[in-house]
Write an enzyme that holds these catalytic residues in place. Sequence first.
Site, short mmCIF file in Angstrom:
data_model
loop_
_atom_site.label_atom_id
_atom_site.label_comp_id
_atom_site.label_asym_id
_atom_site.label_seq_id
_atom_site.Cartn_x
_atom_site.Cartn_y
_atom_site.Cartn_z
N HIS A 43 -11.46 -6.15 -8.05
CA HIS A 43 -12.41 -7.01 -7.35
C HIS A 43 -13.73 -7.02 -8.11
O HIS A 43 -14.31 -5.97 -8.39
CB HIS A 43 -12.67 -6.48 -5.94
CG HIS A 43 -11.53 -6.68 -4.99
ND1 HIS A 43 -10.38 -7.37 -5.29
CD2 HIS A 43 -11.37 -6.29 -3.68
CE1 HIS A 43 -9.57 -7.39 -4.23
NE2 HIS A 43 -10.14 -6.74 -3.26
N CYS A 59 -11.28 -2.92 0.95
CA CYS A 59 -11.27 -2.82 -0.52
C CYS A 59 -12.56 -3.30 -1.17
O CYS A 59 -13.07 -2.66 -2.08
CB CYS A 59 -10.08 -3.58 -1.10
SG CYS A 59 -9.88 -5.27 -0.50
N VAL A 99 0.84 -1.20 0.00
CA VAL A 99 0.00 0.00 0.00
C VAL A 99 0.88 1.25 0.00
O VAL A 99 0.61 2.23 -0.71
CB VAL A 99 -0.97 -0.01 1.21
CG1 VAL A 99 -1.79 1.26 1.25
CG2 VAL A 99 -1.87 -1.24 1.15
#
Lengths: 365, 365, 365, 365
Positions: free
Chosen positions: B256, B156, B15
């Site tokens: 995703h 997320c 990250v």
Amino acid sequence: MALKKAGVLGATGSVGQRFILLLSNHPDFEIHALGASSRSAGKKYIDAVSWKQTELLPESAKQLEVVECKATGPFAECDVVFSGLDSDYAGTIEKEFVEAGLAVVSNAKNYRRELDVPLIVPIVNPEHLSVIAKKLSDAKAEGKPKPGYQICISNCSTAGLVAPLKPLVEAFGPIDALTATTLQAISGAGFSPGVPSIDILDNIIPYIGGEEDKLEWETKKILGTVNKAGTQFVNIPDEEMKVSAQCNRVAVSDGHTECISLRFAKRPAPSVEQVKQVLRDYVCDAFKAGCHSAPKQTIHVLEEQDRPQPRLDRNRDNGYGVSVGRIREDPVLDFKMVVLSHNTIIGAAGSGILIAELLLAQKLI
Amino acid sequence: MALKKAGVLGATGSVGQRFILLLSNHPDFEIHALGASSRSAGKKYIDAVSWKQTELLPESAKQLEVVECKATGPFAECDVVFSGLDSDYAGTIEKEFVEAGLAVVSNAKNYRRELDVPLIVPIVNPEHLSVIAKKLSDAKAEGKPKPGYQICISNCSTAGLVAPLKPLVEAFGPIDALTATTLQAISGAGFSPGVPSIDILDNIIPYIGGEEDKLEWETKKILGTVNKAGTQFVNIPDEEMKVSAQCNRVAVSDGHTECISLRFAKRPAPSVEQVKQVLRDYVCDAFKAGCHSAPKQTIHVLEEQDRPQPRLDRNRDNGYGVSVGRIREDPVLDFKMVVLSHNTIIGAAGSGILIAELLLAQKLI
Amino acid sequence: MALKKAGVLGATGSVGQRFILLLSNHPDFEIHALGASSRSAGKKYIDAVSWKQTELLPESAKQLEVVECKATGPFAECDVVFSGLDSDYAGTIEKEFVEAGLAVVSNAKNYRRELDVPLIVPIVNPEHLSVIAKKLSDAKAEGKPKPGYQICISNCSTAGLVAPLKPLVEAFGPIDALTATTLQAISGAGFSPGVPSIDILDNIIPYIGGEEDKLEWETKKILGTVNKAGTQFVNIPDEEMKVSAQCNRVAVSDGHTECISLRFAKRPAPSVEQVKQVLRDYVCDAFKAGCHSAPKQTIHVLEEQDRPQPRLDRNRDNGYGVSVGRIREDPVLDFKMVVLSHNTIIGAAGSGILIAELLLAQKLI
Amino acid sequence: MALKKAGVLGATGSVGQRFILLLSNHPDFEIHALGASSRSAGKKYIDAVSWKQTELLPESAKQLEVVECKATGPFAECDVVFSGLDSDYAGTIEKEFVEAGLAVVSNAKNYRRELDVPLIVPIVNPEHLSVIAKKLSDAKAEGKPKPGYQICISNCSTAGLVAPLKPLVEAFGPIDALTATTLQAISGAGFSPGVPSIDILDNIIPYIGGEEDKLEWETKKILGTVNKAGTQFVNIPDEEMKVSAQCNRVAVSDGHTECISLRFAKRPAPSVEQVKQVLRDYVCDAFKAGCHSAPKQTIHVLEEQDRPQPRLDRNRDNGYGVSVGRIREDPVLDFKMVVLSHNTIIGAAGSGILIAELLLAQKLI
């Protein structure tokens, strides 16, 4: 006992190759006829096929001659004919075979919705073969020759889904709402060419043509009933069982994973432990009938929190067993769980073979 | 205008690397402090990091010195501090930073459920930053020094999910039932080591630790309200909005995919076309406020039947736009659809940057 | 300066789509004609194409009308025509275009071995365009109309291979032995259907039809010379340069990796450091000529022991730069190293665009 | 005959799990001791292990107690001890076991280069076990107790490489130059955590630490000789056999593919057909000795132009057979070909088991 003669339609395709693998060294059947397009007819099987299985092409099949898909010649002598034909061809050819008095077990979708054609997942609804038994006994009673008949193998993702549903419905009554999001293997799309690699590497395709409708519709036939006359199938009505499917293609070679949720019509709902126990205790009729390929354990209930996984669990009971994991309460419906089944075994050719074993056990062939 | 000084905690992690990429050449911020473990402190960034991004390590960051994660030295001079710390460390370090009067925007899960900490998806609920504005104005009114504060980036998979929900709720009222089955990218698990390759090649892992609970809980905070005092967040009550998640890890690098179904509380439900129109028309406040990274088109409604796909659609609006496809009626709830979002942009570091842009637009930094 | 008119043959295919992406917003060219099969002719491009690129279909191309691949109408007005045609069609169509006086830059293999057709990797052998310049000046001297001409883009794996060879040969003299084992991306096979996914998931295909021969042959033309008359190409003789290729298809989306070994004819061989320095210092003529797409750094010499990697390094200099790593002594030949190049950029459509930029810089179009 | 008692060191690791699978239901051995770290000691195996094999954990192993890796207790009673220890621990522990009089067959690299330690690929150089036989007979002659001894399994990529080389050298004399570019499976890196998925999805890693050196060095020991005293191994000198390796990690679960080229010292070189015939005719001594796991067909020579492929061919002869395809002349050396071997069977644990079967056949245990 003499081996029963088996024919394979669409012998060079992906489903046909699986039929041939499963028939080689089978204790009940021998391959008697291999049918393919006129382009392949006349060739030895080894020269006609582009063999894509991880097991080697069986020696016994290599030298067999491929013939055209006609209900004459060697096919006319078959006790059972397995069809791996593409749906473009299955309609006409299978009809011809049935009219010629042959027993056809087909993986194609063409006749699944016919009212008098059994749609069979052999670890789930072998009792639906009663319609065939009646057809044969009626013909005999009327002094007619033994008629041909058609049996359909269910869609691959439907097979895995209905396996745990059957014992649950038997134990806890009707399911009134069911959702299933599938993550389906590429082998389900065949290989000529099937899914292009550029479409699936580092990717998901959130759509499989016709699949959601099949899954929603076929579930209600397989879990449905036979009419009083014993001649036709009656689906569970849409208003009694709402089914919603979302189907995805993923980068997995074999094994369909399905994340499902369901709600029982009756209140109170059973406990998680009751659900698990019913699944663990389920013994399919095909196993009780001594069928060679029937799974000893029909439903494998996995307790590890990260299972089932296709690479690790798809081959349980040689691909005839279905794995269910992560059974837990669902905030929206009653329960959610993950179901894994081997799409080319219990979801396709393997079911065809086990259906034929059931026919044999019931003396229908 | 002078650039605002930005610090990055956990600068060598996955990250942290993303924060650095996004801050390089940013029109509003400059990197002023890079913090990592004592093992890395004192090294140049290029020597401390194992750079794993597809874009090259920015020249401007290579020679920066990595320091320890202390709220002193260069960090004490920062206008905003982005945290990519692992949750094992984030709790203590972020607390120290806030107490030292710093503004912390964190990707860690530690403080997401604190009543007075905003949990922000910047394209969804920037209005929740009002709690920070009030905190600052209250301190000012009381003659106290400007206090530090904590803002959390959402999980997320939650970020992608709530993006279409927000305009739908605004247009059609509360959603009373929601199911989401996710197919999540491996980058979401970081890379030290993240997901082992043997676990994901030709496989699916139907479990991500803590993820389902995060998705179910965070959705109700993000779509929830602020109390009357303007100081705390009030989740949508569980009985008013039932949320059920099933989370899977799949072999996708970034992006995703979520197959969702939802039902509105009000009858009659809107039409599919109304749903699409509302999503198409949604313009997020961050864009209206002129934030540099805000997506021009917040929700991309795709009409192709096989979209969105992660490889093709994850980078829309530089990863800040969310794609929604296959919007259709659902036999169990009202509607089903497929939502795709870039997990490392709108689902992690990218949201952190956009949150800071919002803070700047609101003159909170 | 007015934009040059560009045509694209095979506009709906994978190479054609790349041409269109690269031409959109290009400072020198505008798309003037899009050609495809008669099935697509007459449709808008957006309706004719199944767009498969990770970047969105450019707005400017969506509404363009697709025409048939005829050297009339809009194609007759083009300054340059890029061909992404399949080799089944390229032979006839490209011939017709050249005979009609058009400049054709083709990705097809059909004319690569013609003695008077330049086979160009624009970062390697732009000097081979002299044959075209001479053809045009001869025609002019003879008072004839400007003739059409054909230029071929090299095979994708050849492009990456010859990039480091060119400066090495210039610095250290001829290479007398060269081996290359390739690990090639699936995008090199197109997508209609390209490589079936079942063939490449958890697998390698150690064979690509015709590829090894192309790599062995084309290398000797590209590194070869022009005859004294300036009209034809002369390959390096087989006995002077032995080349051996082993080509594999692997599960990578974009980027060809090649493990190469080579031996110089002259003794003593240079040092590893000398080899690296020559590669680092190489500036391709296309960059010197100011071509828009030419890489600033032609060869990226990577020192990390585990680089280059396709996912991380394929996009250097927008895919026009070639990465070379692990340069070390070889116990059998002199040196071994790993070469990575972007197969759809420098190995296909991208090279076509850069060739056209060279033609423009040389006032040949 | 009573089963021989087998111990497994590193029983919970990836190699240890394979040993346990192969020992279950083995006709010659029974598992007598399972050793792991002190963290696992005292637990039942099923509770200590994170089982990652596609076959189920054998029932017979589930309840076994894991002990520490000490040459006492159950390990002291073992006829043979298989070591799957990590090299960080193997050095000390294996030394202790050998000094305690035990027979250790190890997959670790630690003792492979010891002059008196056999480095065995059981389908290639079982004759190297003569050094152990001599050690035992010398001790007996001197009236000493039976000494312990160490045998090493070769590196995984070496095992596949030397399999075809052995019969070729026997038939055509020494190989003076050999190049091998490998495409190695991820299972070779174990799974704790092994290769991170983000490093290998849509990617290649062109480097495996220490692998190239192992492949180059071990080949010369395995194909080398025993000294006149019969006590030590003599490698083929570097100047007589030049070996060059380039090793890559690819997204394949099991099965190492190697593209090799080789040149014989003698002129003229044999024909391609002669090479094929020698490979086809090779019967390894382990098979002749009746070893249970020995492959019936040691080398499978494949004629299809696109084979061997790991997914289709890695399991030939249960992973003990090696597949060789694409045998053809090489413009640089004499021949090139593609070699495929199963890295966890013939390249690791499987070789360990077959070595023990050889020891048993030679009455060394």
